[in-house]
Design a protein around this motif. Structure first.
Motif, mmCIF file in Angstrom:
data_model
loop_
_atom_site.group_PDB
_atom_site.id
_atom_site.type_symbol
_atom_site.label_atom_id
_atom_site.label_comp_id
_atom_site.label_asym_id
_atom_site.label_seq_id
_atom_site.Cartn_x
_atom_site.Cartn_y
_atom_site.Cartn_z
ATOM 1 N N ILE A 10 0.889 -1.207 0.096
ATOM 2 C CA ILE A 10 0.010 -0.090 -0.066
ATOM 3 C C ILE A 10 0.963 1.135 0.012
ATOM 4 N N PHE A 35 -1.100 -0.461 -4.695
ATOM 5 C CA PHE A 35 -2.003 0.365 -4.566
ATOM 6 C C PHE A 35 -1.664 1.730 -4.189
ATOM 7 N N THR A 54 18.950 14.401 1.863
ATOM 8 C CA THR A 54 20.115 14.095 2.555
ATOM 9 C C THR A 54 20.444 12.460 2.721
ATOM 10 N N PHE A 181 15.194 10.804 -3.646
ATOM 11 C CA PHE A 181 14.237 9.750 -3.581
ATOM 12 C C PHE A 181 13.337 9.459 -4.361
ATOM 13 N N VAL A 205 -6.722 2.375 -0.639
ATOM 14 C CA VAL A 205 -7.154 1.101 0.164
ATOM 15 C C VAL A 205 -7.986 1.853 1.361
ATOM 16 N N GLY A 243 -0.178 7.933 6.020
ATOM 17 C CA GLY A 243 -1.529 7.267 5.992
ATOM 18 C C GLY A 243 -1.586 5.685 6.625
ATOM 19 N N GLY A 391 7.168 17.996 2.747
ATOM 20 C CA GLY A 391 6.005 16.781 3.083
ATOM 21 C C GLY A 391 5.713 16.733 4.420
ATOM 22 N N GLY A 429 14.283 7.834 8.174
ATOM 23 C CA GLY A 429 13.501 7.410 6.970
ATOM 24 C C GLY A 429 14.222 6.927 5.748
ATOM 25 N N SER A 431 16.694 7.251 3.888
ATOM 26 C CA SER A 431 18.033 6.709 3.946
ATOM 27 C C SER A 431 18.532 5.369 4.212
HETATM 28 C C1 LIG Z 1 10.474 17.613 5.498
HETATM 29 C C2 LIG Z 1 11.103 16.375 5.389
HETATM 30 C C3 LIG Z 1 12.500 16.163 5.234
HETATM 31 C C4 LIG Z 1 12.967 14.919 4.966
HETATM 32 N N1 LIG Z 1 14.157 14.793 4.802
HETATM 33 C C5 LIG Z 1 14.659 13.475 4.406
HETATM 34 C C6 LIG Z 1 16.105 13.445 4.352
HETATM 35 O O1 LIG Z 1 16.834 14.310 4.027
HETATM 36 N N2 LIG Z 1 16.655 12.239 4.178
HETATM 37 C C7 LIG Z 1 16.102 11.040 4.420
HETATM 38 O O2 LIG Z 1 16.328 10.074 4.257
HETATM 39 N N3 LIG Z 1 14.630 11.248 4.752
HETATM 40 C C8 LIG Z 1 13.889 12.505 4.723
HETATM 41 N N4 LIG Z 1 12.642 12.702 5.199
HETATM 42 C C9 LIG Z 1 11.917 11.622 5.517
HETATM 43 C C10 LIG Z 1 11.379 10.790 4.137
HETATM 44 O O3 LIG Z 1 10.749 11.605 3.226
HETATM 45 C C11 LIG Z 1 10.664 9.419 4.310
HETATM 46 O O4 LIG Z 1 11.033 8.687 5.409
HETATM 47 C C12 LIG Z 1 10.017 8.692 3.223
HETATM 48 O O5 LIG Z 1 10.006 9.558 1.965
HETATM 49 C C13 LIG Z 1 8.825 7.752 3.620
HETATM 50 O O6 LIG Z 1 8.573 7.021 2.616
HETATM 51 P P1 LIG Z 1 7.346 6.285 2.568
HETATM 52 O O7 LIG Z 1 7.256 5.275 1.336
HETATM 53 O O8 LIG Z 1 7.121 5.555 3.908
HETATM 54 O O9 LIG Z 1 6.041 7.347 2.412
HETATM 55 P P2 LIG Z 1 5.581 8.446 1.162
HETATM 56 O O10 LIG Z 1 6.858 8.554 0.399
HETATM 57 O O11 LIG Z 1 4.875 9.190 1.945
HETATM 58 O O12 LIG Z 1 4.748 7.244 0.312
HETATM 59 C C14 LIG Z 1 3.315 6.755 0.954
HETATM 60 C C15 LIG Z 1 2.604 6.559 -0.212
HETATM 61 O O13 LIG Z 1 1.165 5.977 0.393
HETATM 62 C C16 LIG Z 1 0.078 6.562 -0.100
HETATM 63 N N5 LIG Z 1 -1.126 6.115 0.514
HETATM 64 C C17 LIG Z 1 -1.390 6.515 1.735
HETATM 65 N N6 LIG Z 1 -2.481 6.114 1.823
HETATM 66 C C18 LIG Z 1 -3.124 5.614 1.398
HETATM 67 C C19 LIG Z 1 -3.983 4.422 0.875
HETATM 68 N N7 LIG Z 1 -5.134 4.648 1.923
HETATM 69 N N8 LIG Z 1 -4.121 3.785 -0.106
HETATM 70 C C20 LIG Z 1 -3.159 3.766 -1.343
HETATM 71 N N9 LIG Z 1 -2.217 4.773 -0.696
HETATM 72 C C21 LIG Z 1 -1.917 5.440 -0.027
HETATM 73 C C22 LIG Z 1 0.407 7.880 -0.234
HETATM 74 O O14 LIG Z 1 -0.270 8.681 -1.383
HETATM 75 C C23 LIG Z 1 2.070 8.035 -0.794
HETATM 76 O O15 LIG Z 1 2.272 8.242 -2.035
HETATM 77 C C24 LIG Z 1 12.208 13.857 5.234
HETATM 78 C C25 LIG Z 1 10.947 13.963 5.401
HETATM 79 C C26 LIG Z 1 10.035 15.414 5.639
HETATM 80 C C27 LIG Z 1 8.588 15.286 5.833
#
Ligand SMILES: Cc1cc2nc3c(=O)[nH]c(=O)nc-3n(C[C@H](O)[C@H](O)[C@H](O)COP(=O)(O)OP(=O)(O)OC[C@H]3O[C@@H](n4cnc5c(N)ncnc54)[C@H](O)[C@@H]3O)c2cc1C
Length: 504
Positions: A10, A35, A54, A181, A205, A243, A391, A429, A431
């Motif tokens: 998801i 999804f 970073t 990323f 979802v 989410g 974000g 996160g 990285s």
């Molecule tokens: C301001 C900021 C600065 C950051 N800087 C860094 C950095 O410099 N270096 C680093 O390593 N990390 C950094 N991070 C952390 C990093 O961005 C995150 O850890 C990482 O992008 C998270 O990835 P993810 O796949 O968990 O979530 P996301 O990239 O948020 O993806 C989650 C996806 O799930 C989808 N989704 C949500 N609910 C549902 C649903 N019910 N059904 C279907 N789809 C759904 C969303 O639309 C989204 O596309 C930073 C974060 C922020 C906010």
């Protein structure tokens, strides 16, 4: 008729993309369906302008090396974060060599990582940090700089107009990285798609129901046609970023009881003046203000996105009850449950400092934001910068005693039977996402993980080994990953040279 699949992912962020690519390599016969509610991959936190890009390896982030009461510097967390980043570097190198990822410069580029402080006490702390870290294998090559001339030579944009009567100091490491990323996510998902994965964008979802045979019924809505369908899956990964908490709560697994989320939004200043962008080549991290949370550390970051250099400064914290940038104002309210209300209330009482910090950030005018920037760029002019919304972070609240505790890291939550897992939190996160996904695999597929280990060692030669305790292996994987990821071109960015202290 209900569709059947082995794995449902998801969310199309870096976490699902990483897990999908790993599983495809290890278990090519498993069917995988993904999804994503939005119309594109990496459109939430993994988008390059929604995070700072970073490659977090604790080379420059001072929150991973706090000062003890006796003045010494605690480097345990710094080493741990760096170890995890080395795991990511190895998986990405394997992925480049095996054709999963194409040209590495589309997602990773070398850039010095720098810690920056001013004031005599802070400079003293930075010297101690250098003395503690530079002898460590993973931090070889770190330099300590407190000479205004050297500072000006390396950071011209930050030196012009600076009053050097106050001591300044830097910890400088050439072997840092900037990571897009978003591009990395898109490439990993493209691989998943071309190797048989079923990727459905614009599909949200809505619900998850456990079946008596241990599998999950995943209810999905096509947001274009409004049609809903159910998919039966043996395993579900909730990689939904902000989410994730509501979906894990809907799953009803007991492991999510007591967890809550505290949303923090943010803004970055993005430089619009190409002449300024060219004058700065480093990721420079300062020190968080007293009482401010670790994610508030100000930093001036060189970015490389789609081959173009960029510059951002921030973050400036903000607040909204939404759990995703594209979320709903009811997100926080709906996440409050009888099983987590005391965790949330407990944090409300203990984290008054955070509340105070957020209020002060919210009240900061644009001129106030330029003032903060001028600590880094003394001659900053607001006309060279535009404010962009970053974000959304949802910080983890966990039950502790009768109350709760607010955490600034990430947490993998997995059901005891290993049929569902999800990732909460935001830092460090992306990285360290490979380590997080290995954790998911180990907890959810303990038997298969044993069978997968030889292949995993091909991908990540240091798997299960602490590189900080094995300098020879570290140098081997460092050389391999630097070469494969194209991080040795131009200046010497290998950490082989001895640390240098440049005194003023
Ligand atoms: C301001 C900021 C600065 C950051 N800087 C860094 C950095 O410099 N270096 C680093 O390593 N990390 C950094 N991070 C952390 C990093 O961005 C995150 O850890 C990482 O992008 C998270 O990835 P993810 O796949 O968990 O979530 P996301 O990239 O948020 O993806 C989650 C996806 O799930 C989808 N989704 C949500 N609910 C549902 C649903 N019910 N059904 C279907 N789809 C759904 C969303 O639309 C989204 O596309 C930073 C974060 C922020 C906010």
């Amino acid at each position: 008729m209900t569709e059947k699949t082995d794995v449902v992912l998801i969310g199309a962020g870096i976490m699902s993309a990483t897990l999908g690519a790993l599983l495809r390599q290890l278990q090519p016969d498993w069917s995988i369906s993904l999804f994503e509610r939005l119309d594109a991959a990496a459109a939430e936190s993994s988008d390059p302008w929604n995070n700072a890009g970073t490659g977090h390896s604790a080379l420059c982030e001072l929150n991973y090396s706090p000062q003890n009461a006796d003045g010494s510097v605690d480097i345990i967390k710094a080493i741990d974060i760096n170890e995890r980043f080395q795991v990511s570097r190895q998986f990405w190198s394997y992925a480049v060599e095996s054709g999963i990822l194409a040209e590495p410069s589309t997602f990773i580029n070398p850039i010095p990582h720098v810690s920056f402080v001013h004031g005599a006490d802070n400079a003293d702390y930075l010297r101690k940090r250098y003395e503690a870290l530079a002898p460590q294998p993973l931090f070889e090559g770190m330099e300590f700089i407190d000479s205004p001339d050297e500072f000006s030579r390396r950071l011209p944009l930050m030196s012009r107009g600076r009053d050097f009567s106050e001591p300044i100091a830097l910890n400088w490491t050439d072997g840092g990285t900037d990571i897009d990323f978003g591009a990395l996510t898109q490439e990993l998902l493209a691989y998943l798609g071309r190797s048989g994965g079923d990727l459905a964008f614009g599909h949200e979802v809505l619900d998850l129901r456990k079946q008596s045979d241990g599998s999950w019924l995943v209810k999905v809505r096509n947001l274009r046609t409004r049609e809903t369908r159910t998919v039966n899956s043996k395993f579900v990964f909730v990689g939904a970023g902000g989410g994730a908490l509501p979906l894990l709560q809907k799953s009803g697994i007991k492991e999510i009881d007591g967890f809550g989320g505290f949303p923090v939004s943010g803004q970055f200043f993005r430089c619009t003046n190409p002449a300024l962008i060219q004058q700065h080549e480093a990721k420079v991290y300062g020190k968080a203000a007293v009482g401010a949370p670790p994610m508030s550390v100000p930093h001036l970051d060189t970015r490389v996105i789609k081959g173009q250099p960029g510059l951002l400064f921030g973050p400036y914290a903000g607040w909204t009850p939404k759990f995703l940038k594209d979320g709903k104002l009811t997100d926080l309210f709906k996440s409050v449950k009888p099983n987590n209300i005391f965790s949330l209330l407990g944090v409300g009482v203990t984290e008054l400092g955070l509340t105070k910090y957020l209020v002060s950030e919210l009240l900061k005018s644009e001129a106030g934001k330029v003032d903060t920037l001028s600590e880094f760029i003394p001659r900053a002019d607001g006309r060279d910068w535009e404010l962009i919304t970053a974000g959304q972070r949802v910080q983890v609240i966990r039950r502790k005693g009768v109350g709760g505790v607010l955490e600034f890291g990430t947490a993998v939550v997995a059901a005891e039977d290993g049929t569902i897992a999800g990732l909460l939190g935001a830092s460090p996160g992306a990285s360290t996402g490979v380590t997080a996904m290995l954790d998911v695999m180990q907890r959810c597929f303990p038997h298969e993980y044993v069978e997968w280990t030889p292949k995993l060692k091909e991908m990540i030669p240091s798997l299960g080994v602490k590189l900080s305790d094995n300098p020879a292996l570290f140098h081997e994987v460092w050389d391999w990953t630097s070469k494969t990821l194209g991080l040795v071109a131009g200046t010497d960015n290998t950490p082989k040279h001895a640390g240098v202290a440049v005194d003023g």
